[in-house]
Design a protein around this motif. Sequence first.
Motif, mmCIF file in Angstrom:
data_model
loop_
_atom_site.group_PDB
_atom_site.id
_atom_site.type_symbol
_atom_site.label_atom_id
_atom_site.label_comp_id
_atom_site.label_asym_id
_atom_site.label_seq_id
_atom_site.Cartn_x
_atom_site.Cartn_y
_atom_site.Cartn_z
ATOM 1 N N PHE A 131 0.968 -1.225 0.112
ATOM 2 C CA PHE A 131 -0.164 -0.039 -0.093
ATOM 3 C C PHE A 131 0.842 1.018 0.158
ATOM 4 N N LYS A 132 0.425 2.361 -0.761
ATOM 5 C CA LYS A 132 1.059 3.576 -0.796
ATOM 6 C C LYS A 132 0.793 4.123 0.521
ATOM 7 N N PRO A 133 1.492 5.141 0.994
ATOM 8 C CA PRO A 133 1.166 6.073 2.189
ATOM 9 C C PRO A 133 -0.171 6.697 1.989
ATOM 10 N N HIS A 134 -0.653 7.152 0.898
ATOM 11 C CA HIS A 134 -1.679 7.703 0.871
ATOM 12 C C HIS A 134 -2.984 6.763 1.021
ATOM 13 N N GLU A 135 -2.608 5.506 1.062
ATOM 14 C CA GLU A 135 -3.609 4.339 1.032
ATOM 15 C C GLU A 135 -3.871 3.729 2.361
ATOM 16 N N TYR A 136 -2.999 4.089 3.381
ATOM 17 C CA TYR A 136 -2.968 3.436 4.644
ATOM 18 C C TYR A 136 -4.316 3.780 5.255
ATOM 19 N N GLY A 137 -4.847 4.952 5.280
ATOM 20 C CA GLY A 137 -5.772 5.064 5.887
ATOM 21 C C GLY A 137 -7.190 4.176 5.536
ATOM 22 N N LEU A 138 -7.115 3.724 4.144
ATOM 23 C CA LEU A 138 -8.095 2.885 3.793
ATOM 24 C C LEU A 138 -8.022 1.598 4.533
ATOM 25 N N VAL A 139 -7.076 0.988 5.039
ATOM 26 C CA VAL A 139 -6.978 -0.395 5.850
ATOM 27 C C VAL A 139 -7.228 0.349 7.619
ATOM 28 N N ILE A 140 -6.405 1.497 7.968
ATOM 29 C CA ILE A 140 -6.414 1.792 9.099
ATOM 30 C C ILE A 140 -7.952 2.232 9.621
ATOM 31 N N ILE A 178 -7.451 -17.150 7.346
ATOM 32 C CA ILE A 178 -7.699 -15.778 8.038
ATOM 33 C C ILE A 178 -8.682 -15.241 7.153
ATOM 34 N N GLU A 179 -8.783 -15.443 5.770
ATOM 35 C CA GLU A 179 -9.481 -14.500 5.019
ATOM 36 C C GLU A 179 -10.929 -15.132 5.226
ATOM 37 N N ALA A 180 -11.216 -16.383 4.939
ATOM 38 C CA ALA A 180 -12.627 -16.946 4.996
ATOM 39 C C ALA A 180 -13.224 -16.765 6.667
ATOM 40 N N ASN A 181 -12.387 -16.916 7.643
ATOM 41 C CA ASN A 181 -12.610 -16.612 8.948
ATOM 42 C C ASN A 181 -12.964 -15.177 9.249
ATOM 43 N N PHE A 182 -12.264 -14.211 8.688
ATOM 44 C CA PHE A 182 -12.237 -12.658 8.881
ATOM 45 C C PHE A 182 -13.681 -12.287 8.223
ATOM 46 N N PHE A 227 -17.055 1.998 3.436
ATOM 47 C CA PHE A 227 -15.739 2.020 3.696
ATOM 48 C C PHE A 227 -15.218 1.123 2.431
ATOM 49 N N ASP A 228 -15.885 0.558 1.626
ATOM 50 C CA ASP A 228 -15.572 -0.317 0.559
ATOM 51 C C ASP A 228 -14.541 -1.388 1.258
ATOM 52 N N PHE A 229 -14.695 -1.697 2.406
ATOM 53 C CA PHE A 229 -14.010 -2.769 3.044
ATOM 54 C C PHE A 229 -13.378 -4.138 2.305
ATOM 55 N N ASP A 230 -14.464 -4.548 1.359
ATOM 56 C CA ASP A 230 -14.294 -5.836 0.661
ATOM 57 C C ASP A 230 -13.248 -5.807 -0.010
ATOM 58 N N ASN A 231 -13.058 -4.800 -0.785
ATOM 59 C CA ASN A 231 -11.763 -4.819 -1.729
ATOM 60 C C ASN A 231 -10.637 -4.360 -0.981
ATOM 61 N N ILE A 232 -10.758 -3.803 -0.017
ATOM 62 C CA ILE A 232 -9.507 -3.671 0.720
ATOM 63 C C ILE A 232 -8.810 -5.000 1.442
ATOM 64 N N ILE A 233 -9.961 -5.969 1.711
ATOM 65 C CA ILE A 233 -9.574 -7.193 2.394
ATOM 66 C C ILE A 233 -8.667 -7.926 1.431
ATOM 67 N N LYS A 234 -9.157 -8.006 0.073
ATOM 68 C CA LYS A 234 -8.669 -8.629 -1.137
ATOM 69 C C LYS A 234 -7.287 -8.060 -1.306
ATOM 70 N N ARG A 235 -7.275 -6.831 -1.329
ATOM 71 C CA ARG A 235 -5.726 -6.455 -1.321
ATOM 72 C C ARG A 235 -4.749 -6.768 -0.076
ATOM 73 N N THR A 292 -0.892 -9.385 4.043
ATOM 74 C CA THR A 292 -0.942 -8.445 5.473
ATOM 75 C C THR A 292 -2.069 -8.474 6.199
ATOM 76 N N LEU A 293 -3.240 -9.125 5.898
ATOM 77 C CA LEU A 293 -4.450 -9.058 6.686
ATOM 78 C C LEU A 293 -4.177 -9.815 8.040
ATOM 79 N N TYR A 294 -3.530 -10.941 8.005
ATOM 80 C CA TYR A 294 -3.058 -11.560 9.346
ATOM 81 C C TYR A 294 -2.008 -10.660 10.324
ATOM 82 N N LEU A 295 -1.119 -9.884 9.506
ATOM 83 C CA LEU A 295 -0.150 -9.105 10.215
ATOM 84 C C LEU A 295 -1.036 -7.722 10.898
#
Length: 218
Positions: free
Chosen positions: A31-40, A103-107, A125-133, A139-142
């Motif tokens: 993820f690029k710095p300007h994309e961190y918030g899409l996860v955080i 982790i993905e299926a369970n999350f 949040f369009d969180f589904d696409n963020i999870i895919k990334r 990085t999902l588990y981390l």
Amino acid sequence: MSLNTISNIGVNIQEKATVIWNVADMLRGPFKPHEYGLVILPMTVVKRFNDCLMPTYNEVQETYQNVKHLAVIDGFLTTASGYQFYNISKFTFDSLLADPQNIEANFRDYLAGFSSNIQDILAKFDFDNIIKRMVESNTLYLVIREFNTPKGYLGPDKISAVDCGYIFEDLVKRFSESYGEEAGAHFTSRDIIYLMTDILLNEADLATEGNITVYDMT
């Protein structure tokens, strides 16, 4: 409220927001710095809900098993959870981390367990696409692991709803700044609000005048 109190509140909020924002270290590269918030930002919201619901986790699970055959079950589950939302998934952040291979299926199962009002928030949040990334970049588990550490705890016994709102505002500010935008376009910082209030009420006699009405042109 004294200036020292205001200063302490600001420091505590910023410290917690910094701890949460530092989870972005897990995202460097994929993820690029300007994309961190899409996860955080969505993860902060999810973790807050998780920590609020953990004390009544067993009650909700038991209630769901008793009422899942009924046509309308929301009222039973919100009563069991103690909030206007709930989660019927068997998973928690702890059990998610216990099975890294799935982790993905369970999350996704965990998120799907939230009540419809929370589903609406996650959809925005369009969180589904963020999870895919996050899955594609391993990085999902981390990220889940970092949010599940003591420093990522957001339970109401430690952080009030008001303070949690301030923390989220601080995160939005950081996200905006990573875009190179003016943070003031999104919210007014706490110190400015306190200063404006002090100026407006400087000559008011709160002991005898009772309620004060102030017109906010914004």
